[in-house]
Design a protein around this motif. Structure first.
Motif, PDB file in Angstrom:
ATOM      1  N   MET A 280      12.320 -52.402 -43.394  1.00 42.18           N
ATOM      2  CA  MET A 280      11.051 -51.687 -43.578  1.00 42.18           C
ATOM      3  C   MET A 280      10.921 -50.554 -42.568  1.00 42.18           C
ATOM      4  SD  MET A 280       8.570 -54.911 -44.219  1.00 42.18           S
ATOM      5  CE  MET A 280       6.990 -54.129 -44.287  1.00 42.18           C
ATOM      6  N   ALA A 281      11.245 -50.867 -41.319  1.00 44.55           N
ATOM      7  CA  ALA A 281      11.114 -49.849 -40.265  1.00 44.55           C
ATOM      8  C   ALA A 281      12.102 -48.713 -40.504  1.00 44.55           C
ATOM      9  CB  ALA A 281      11.343 -50.485 -38.898  1.00 44.55           C
TER      10      ALA A 281
ATOM     11  N   ILE B 256       3.768 -43.862 -44.770  1.00 39.37           N
ATOM     12  CA  ILE B 256       4.157 -44.308 -43.438  1.00 39.37           C
ATOM     13  C   ILE B 256       3.132 -45.307 -42.891  1.00 39.37           C
ATOM     14  CG2 ILE B 256       4.533 -43.508 -41.058  1.00 39.37           C
ATOM     15  CD1 ILE B 256       5.494 -40.806 -42.414  1.00 39.37           C
TER      16      ILE B 256
ATOM     17  N   ILE C 146      13.371 -38.304 -48.505  1.00 35.86           N
ATOM     18  CA  ILE C 146      12.375 -39.021 -49.317  1.00 35.86           C
ATOM     19  C   ILE C 146      13.024 -39.678 -50.534  1.00 35.86           C
ATOM     20  CG2 ILE C 146      11.495 -37.030 -50.653  1.00 35.86           C
ATOM     21  CD1 ILE C 146       8.721 -38.418 -50.034  1.00 35.86           C
TER      22      ILE C 146
ATOM     23  N   VAL D 192      11.115 -41.797 -44.349  1.00 40.92           N
ATOM     24  CA  VAL D 192       9.949 -41.079 -44.881  1.00 40.92           C
ATOM     25  C   VAL D 192       9.334 -40.207 -43.784  1.00 40.92           C
ATOM     26  CG1 VAL D 192       7.703 -41.308 -46.014  1.00 40.92           C
ATOM     27  CG2 VAL D 192       9.526 -42.912 -46.574  1.00 40.92           C
ATOM     28  N   GLY D 193       9.320 -40.737 -42.569  1.00 42.09           N
ATOM     29  CA  GLY D 193       8.841 -39.954 -41.430  1.00 42.09           C
ATOM     30  C   GLY D 193       9.692 -38.707 -41.208  1.00 42.09           C
TER      31      GLY D 193
ATOM     32  N   ALA E 202      11.210 -37.065 -43.538  1.00 45.29           N
ATOM     33  CA  ALA E 202      10.803 -36.108 -44.570  1.00 45.29           C
ATOM     34  C   ALA E 202       9.562 -35.351 -44.103  1.00 45.29           C
ATOM     35  CB  ALA E 202      10.528 -36.838 -45.888  1.00 45.29           C
ATOM     36  N   GLN E 203       8.613 -36.083 -43.547  1.00 45.93           N
ATOM     37  CA  GLN E 203       7.379 -35.451 -43.077  1.00 45.93           C
ATOM     38  C   GLN E 203       7.680 -34.395 -42.010  1.00 45.93           C
ATOM     39  OE1 GLN E 203       4.991 -37.748 -40.534  1.00 45.93           O
ATOM     40  NE2 GLN E 203       3.087 -36.672 -40.988  1.00 45.93           N
TER      41      GLN E 203
ATOM     42  N   ARG F 206       4.426 -27.476 -48.474  1.00 41.58           N
ATOM     43  CA  ARG F 206       5.010 -28.768 -48.846  1.00 41.58           C
ATOM     44  C   ARG F 206       4.885 -29.045 -50.351  1.00 41.58           C
ATOM     45  NH1 ARG F 206       2.767 -34.608 -46.764  1.00 41.58           N
ATOM     46  NH2 ARG F 206       3.019 -33.792 -44.668  1.00 41.58           N
TER      47      ARG F 206
ATOM     48  N   ARG G 264      10.012 -40.387 -58.331  1.00 43.40           N
ATOM     49  CA  ARG G 264       9.312 -39.421 -57.471  1.00 43.40           C
ATOM     50  C   ARG G 264       8.170 -38.765 -58.238  1.00 43.40           C
ATOM     51  NH1 ARG G 264       8.237 -40.213 -53.034  1.00 43.40           N
ATOM     52  NH2 ARG G 264       6.361 -39.004 -53.230  1.00 43.40           N
TER      53      ARG G 264
ATOM     54  N   GLN H  51       4.443 -53.958 -41.840  1.00 43.30           N
ATOM     55  CA  GLN H  51       5.297 -54.537 -40.789  1.00 43.30           C
ATOM     56  C   GLN H  51       4.481 -55.401 -39.838  1.00 43.30           C
ATOM     57  OE1 GLN H  51       7.993 -51.477 -38.983  1.00 43.30           O
ATOM     58  NE2 GLN H  51       7.547 -50.357 -40.852  1.00 43.30           N
TER      59      GLN H  51
ATOM     60  N   ALA I  71      14.924 -42.753 -49.429  1.00 45.00           N
ATOM     61  CA  ALA I  71      14.124 -43.966 -49.193  1.00 45.00           C
ATOM     62  C   ALA I  71      14.162 -44.889 -50.415  1.00 45.00           C
ATOM     63  CB  ALA I  71      12.683 -43.591 -48.870  1.00 45.00           C
ATOM     64  N   LEU I  72      14.502 -44.349 -51.577  1.00 46.59           N
ATOM     65  CA  LEU I  72      14.400 -45.165 -52.799  1.00 46.59           C
ATOM     66  C   LEU I  72      15.500 -46.233 -52.947  1.00 46.59           C
ATOM     67  CD1 LEU I  72      13.190 -42.411 -55.302  1.00 46.59           C
ATOM     68  CD2 LEU I  72      11.812 -44.041 -54.011  1.00 46.59           C
TER      69      LEU I  72
ATOM     70  N   LEU J 127       2.840 -38.498 -47.886  1.00 52.15           N
ATOM     71  CA  LEU J 127       3.828 -39.089 -46.970  1.00 52.15           C
ATOM     72  C   LEU J 127       3.156 -39.870 -45.850  1.00 52.15           C
ATOM     73  CD1 LEU J 127       6.351 -36.148 -46.539  1.00 52.15           C
ATOM     74  CD2 LEU J 127       6.580 -38.179 -47.957  1.00 52.15           C
TER      75      LEU J 127
ATOM     76  N   VAL K  44      13.424 -47.643 -43.436  1.00 54.40           N
ATOM     77  CA  VAL K  44      13.043 -46.785 -44.559  1.00 54.40           C
ATOM     78  C   VAL K  44      11.790 -45.971 -44.197  1.00 54.40           C
ATOM     79  CG1 VAL K  44      12.472 -46.702 -47.005  1.00 54.40           C
ATOM     80  CG2 VAL K  44      14.105 -48.382 -46.199  1.00 54.40           C
ATOM     81  N   GLN K  45      10.908 -46.596 -43.438  1.00 52.81           N
ATOM     82  CA  GLN K  45       9.732 -45.868 -42.956  1.00 52.81           C
ATOM     83  C   GLN K  45      10.160 -44.666 -42.111  1.00 52.81           C
ATOM     84  OE1 GLN K  45       7.553 -47.709 -39.797  1.00 52.81           O
ATOM     85  NE2 GLN K  45       5.587 -46.914 -40.526  1.00 52.81           N
TER      86      GLN K  45
END
Lengths: 326, 267
Positions: free
Chosen positions: A84-85, B54, A61, A91-92, A94-95, A108, A300, B61, A64-65, B50, A87-88
């Motif tokens: 974009m995809a 996403i 996470i 983040v995914g 991290a989830q 969490r 953050r 996109q 991503a910055l 989060l 960095v997304q």
């Protein structure tokens, strides 16, 4: 993306575990079985796994910055959509990883609070700035490449939920690596200005890349037990050697110069020789004194504070708030 | 409709006036998608949870992909390529509405914008399914699946946040009040509206607005919000004619910063 390294600490006190259960546990790991959330496990195993998975999640996470700030500046549709995809995806990750860590009993919210308070660490590499567009290309190629080496090793570890998360993460990271490589190739074979940008980015990122796998085995905390338990899967130096073996030739192929005059492969031993990274700087940055530590945590923290009302509302999403009459 | 039922399979069959009208419509649509996609991407790494981080990235996109597809259609109609159109025009050549130019602000503003804009967008493409210009109808078919997810997402969030707590309700109401004049700017009339309607290309902004207002009013009222009366609002017009807010220029400077280091270079 995450490189491991310097994430384990010496157990404070030797915890006495039930010797029968411990032997059974170790036999299962030796036999290649996965440990699942409801299985018995030593307290130290749980603690070190939480620490490792949590740090990995934070790294995603926070990671991503530096790249995320370049989404708004990416040149052209192709790069903008790909970044974009990418960095997304981070983040995914991290989830996924927070969920894997939660199976060990830490929520969490608590992990994120520990990140913001500075109690919990993340990969050192994200405390350096992405100065130009070329930095994002170098990060996506080489940092993600390093992360894959570490994570492929860890995906063969003993804790089921972490291994399964890592398998999926590695698939996505290998796309990132392709994206990063493609990006570096375009710059390295482009105009003189583009070439200069990518060489300068490589110069900036080489020391953090060498730091990425953590301190040399000579000076790191002993991790025999963790290696026996398949929490830590490869030594820092082994991973660094593997990385150099795979990527130095590729970097040289592009006509780029690696800013380490001592870097060479000893043909007799097959071992890469290099200038020893500055481990004092590494420690200094990990302990909060890097170029971007304060900024990363501040961002953050701001995101967490700004999003607080949303999270509170979600806890009451089936309520119907009505304004009192008086 | 099969191919034979379209009045225009290609722009070459259209009058010059109609071609200009279609291009004007396409530029508005593409520029809106580009700028809002860009804005929504600014949430990457900063979302309230989060999962929303996403989701906003996915939708951003999609919007950029839609912008690119519309610029590609413009390119087939004789305009420059998608990258050149998106990354090198002057500010006054963009036709986006003011609504999409505003900074992301807090999540309440971004979410309300997402809801109001995407509702209008979904209705616009829905009406374009029946466009007499085949390439436009094809685009609408292509985007339909994506848009359905966007509106589902925004409606669920509007409903839950507008109801939950005192703070969330107050925030959503004030975001709505702030957004309405801007949202009405989406429907800024065009001199080509009558022609496009007459030729069966597009239903026109005024018709779109009526359907939109009815739709959002239902959802917002059910969620417990007070929807401002249209007669009390002055729409924020100008964007469709190249007059923009103070926010667009810095956004474009940032967006084009790397591309303009060398527009001839391959990135």
């Amino acid at each position: 993306m995450y490189g491991g390294g310097n994430i384990f600490e010496k157990p404070e006190n030797e915890i006495q575990e039930d010797p029968v259960k411990l032997a059974e546990f170790e036999a299962r790991i030796l036999a290649g079985e996965k440990i699942e959330p409801t299985d018995w496990m030593p307290k130290e195993y749980r603690k070190q796994l939480i620490r490792m998975i949590e740090q990995h999640a934070h790294s995603e996470i926070i990671g991503a910055l530096p790249e995320g700030t370049w989404i708004t500046r990416a040149p052209g549709f192709r790069r903008k959509l790909a970044l974009m995809a990418k960095v997304q995806d981070e983040v995914g990750h991290a989830q996924l990883l927070y969920s894997a860590a939660e199976t060990l009993g830490k929520p969490r919210e608590e992990m994120i609070n520990d990140l913001i308070s500075g109690k919990s660490k993340y990969s050192n590499v994200f405390n350096y700035p992405a100065v130009t567009w070329a930095d994002t290309a170098v990060i996506a190629w080489l940092i993600d490449a390093g992360a894959i080496i570490n994570q492929v090793a860890n995906s063969k570890g003993s804790y089921g939920p972490y291994c399964r998360a890592l398998e999926r993460i590695c698939q996505e990271e290998s796309f990132h690596l392709k994206y990063g490589h493609d990006n570096v190739v375009f710059l390295a074979t482009g105009t003189p200005k583009q070439r200069q940008m990518v060489q300068e980015a490589l110069n900036r990122w080489w020391p953090p890349i060498m730091h990425f796998f953590g301190p040399s085995d000579k000076i790191s905390v002993h991790t025999e037990t963790l290696m026996r338990w398949k929490v830590k899967m490869a030594s820092n130096d082994d991973m660094r050697q593997k990385f150099l073996d795979m990527y130095v030739p590729k970097i040289w192929d592009l006509g780029l110069t690696i800013p380490d005059p001592k870097l060479r492969k000893n043909e007799e031993t097959g071992v890469w020789e290099y200038t020893e990274p500055d481990w004092n700087e590494f420690k200094r940055v990990i302990n909060g004194d890097g170029p971007c530590n304060a900024e990363r945590l501040a961002v953050r923290k701001m995101a967490e504070e700004k999003g607080k009302w949303v999270r509170e509302a979600l806890l009451n999403r089936n309520e119907m708030y009505s304004v009192p009459l008086s | 409709m099969n191919v034979n039922e379209y009045k225009y399979n290609s722009h070459t069959e259209m009058s010059d006036e109609l071609t200009s009208g279609v291009k004007d419509l396409l530029f508005k649509m593409a520029d809106d998608e580009l700028i809002l996609g860009h804005r929504n991407s600014e949430w990457t790494g900063l979302g309230p949870i989060l999962e929303e981080d996403i989701a906003f990235s996915s939708m951003a996109q999609d919007k950029l992909g839609q912008a690119q597809a519309i610029y590609n259609l413009l390119n087939q109609m004789g305009e420059q390529d998608a990258d050149t159109l998106a990354f090198t025009r002057n500010e006054n050549e963009y036709k986006c509405c003011h609504f999409v130019e505003y900074p992301i602000g807090e999540y309440d503003f971004s979410l309300m914008r997402h809801f109001l804009f995407d509702a209008a967008e979904a209705l616009r493409y829905n009406s374009l399914l029946n466009s007499s210009y085949k390439p436009l109808s094809d685009l609408a078919k292509k985007f339909r699946g994506e848009l359905r997810y966007h509106t589902l997402h925004s409606e669920v969030w509007i409903e839950q946040l507008s109801r939950a707590t005192e703070e969330s309700k107050a925030r959503m109401q004030s975001a709505l009040n702030e957004c309405m004049p801007l949202a009405l700017g989406i429907f800024e009339p065009s001199k080509y509206d009558d022609l496009l309607l007459q030729e069966g290309v597009f239903t026109g902004e005024e018709n779109l607005k009526s359907g939109w207002y009815e739709h959002i009013q239902n959802i917002l009222t059910n969620s417990g919000l007070k929807v401002p009366d249209l007669s009390s609002i002055t729409p924020s017009f100008g964007g469709r004619n190249g007059y923009h807010t103070e926010y667009l220029k810095p956004l474009l400077d940032e967006m084009c910063e790397v591309y303009k280091i060398d527009p001839e270079a391959e990135w």
